[in-house]
Design an enzyme around this catalytic site. Sequence first.
Site, PDB file in Angstrom:
ATOM      1  N   ASP A   9      -9.819   3.830  -3.727  1.00 21.84           N
ATOM      2  CA  ASP A   9     -10.575   2.654  -3.291  1.00 21.84           C
ATOM      3  C   ASP A   9     -12.000   2.606  -3.861  1.00 21.84           C
ATOM      4  O   ASP A   9     -12.683   3.618  -3.935  1.00 21.84           O
ATOM      5  CB  ASP A   9     -10.704   2.651  -1.763  1.00 21.84           C
ATOM      6  CG  ASP A   9      -9.375   2.377  -1.086  1.00 21.84           C
ATOM      7  OD1 ASP A   9      -8.344   2.293  -1.789  1.00 21.84           O
ATOM      8  OD2 ASP A   9      -9.368   2.245   0.151  1.00 21.84           O
ATOM      9  N   ASP A  43       0.820  -1.216   0.000  1.00 17.55           N
ATOM     10  CA  ASP A  43       0.000   0.000   0.000  1.00 17.55           C
ATOM     11  C   ASP A  43       0.855   1.269   0.000  1.00 17.55           C
ATOM     12  O   ASP A  43       2.091   1.203  -0.004  1.00 17.55           O
ATOM     13  CB  ASP A  43      -0.942  -0.077   1.221  1.00 17.55           C
ATOM     14  CG  ASP A  43      -2.292   0.575   0.960  1.00 17.55           C
ATOM     15  OD1 ASP A  43      -2.403   1.381   0.032  1.00 17.55           O
ATOM     16  OD2 ASP A  43      -3.238   0.266   1.709  1.00 17.55           O
TER      17      ASP A  43
END
Length: 423
Positions: A235, A180
């Site tokens: 996202d 990430d």
Amino acid sequence: MSDSRSLLLVSLSLLAIYPAIAGIVPPVLDNGQRSASSLNPFDTSNYGKLQLDNGLARTPQMGWNSWNFLACNINETVIKETADALISTGLADLGYIYVNIDDCWSSLLRNSKGQLVPDPKTFPSGIKALADYIHGKGLKLGIYSDAGSFTCQVRPGSLYHENDDAELFAYWGVDYLKYDNCYNLGIKPQKRYPPMRDALNSTGRTIFYSICEWGEDDPALWAGKVGNSWRTTDDINDSWASMTTIADLNDKWASYAGPGGWNDPDMLEVGNGGMTYLEYRSHFSIWALMKAPLLIGCDIRNMTAETFEILSNKEVIAVNQDPLGVQGRKVSSAEETGCSQVWAGPLSGGRLVVNLWNRCSNSVTVGAKWEVLGLDTSTSVSVRDLWKHENMAEKVAGALESQVDPHDCKMYILTPTTSHSSI
Ligand code: GLA
């Protein structure tokens, strides 16, 4: 095979099956989203060229990930039960083999040796034991870390700990790393992501490398040499608006996907409750056509029959896993409304996948003319409906047309039966 030779072969085979790519029949793109100077939607010049050659991701990865449904509410029992469910439902046999733990598996601090430590409350048996359990079922285990000083949920990140963390993951038997982008200290991802690639490579264990940099620095342009997939967007959330927006954003990078490295428009929301059955069917159809990773994000221990029907559609999965590995894309969109859209792409064996997608709330007729699909006008095709599991017609010529319900997406495979080429 050298890069240039393999590219030539790919180009030739694409030329044979999809003349529009070679410009023989210029494709019509009228979705109003690209300026004349932006990417050519049928440009395959980057196909297969940039991809990290670690032997993985010859087709997009398939599996399950904890984040969309569970967020931080994870523990080793849920992960084991999910692995059991992948087996008992038959989803594993359909290709869903990665069981990926997302953020929140680790303790807030490293130990005195500087190592990451699984949270003792939620993962008391440790990750190695979990990996053994998952491997015992013939599945693979994925884990999560961050190319920054912390993960997004403020667990320790792996920036400047790449070698130690990669070694630990390999020792545990991890098969997949999602990496990430939080707390990245403002350092460019092009600098932060390659060290973990090199660290994973030097462990000697084959580990899938999933780059999650949210599309911020146009990863399609550089991440193919670094990872096996790269997120192209922020996202997803469990809504029609989010899913459709992300599909459009991911489409821009189609020419950069290929065996070894895939655009990642984020994980599936199918089965999480925020969309209707038809919307989830659209989500799955478009993700499959875009050669997106198929990472289930719902509770497969308790899924409905409808959710299972969508996730287990073998014919749609086969499109996603087609060995040609060319990302399908939006080839037309109704000019003003954007309601009727055609998404299409080439498949192995000279076939085409065609999705007729209704993006609006009235029923519409969606039609794909041959020139839009890059087919010679004299070509006839047989048509297979992948949601009805029926052969529709043997000799369709000129155009494919269908009435499509609001937010539904029909999905077809076209197989040429005749082609009266003038050559
Ligand atoms: C970021 C990622 C998500 C998820 C969360 C976890 O937002 O993009 O996919 O991994 O972090 O904190």
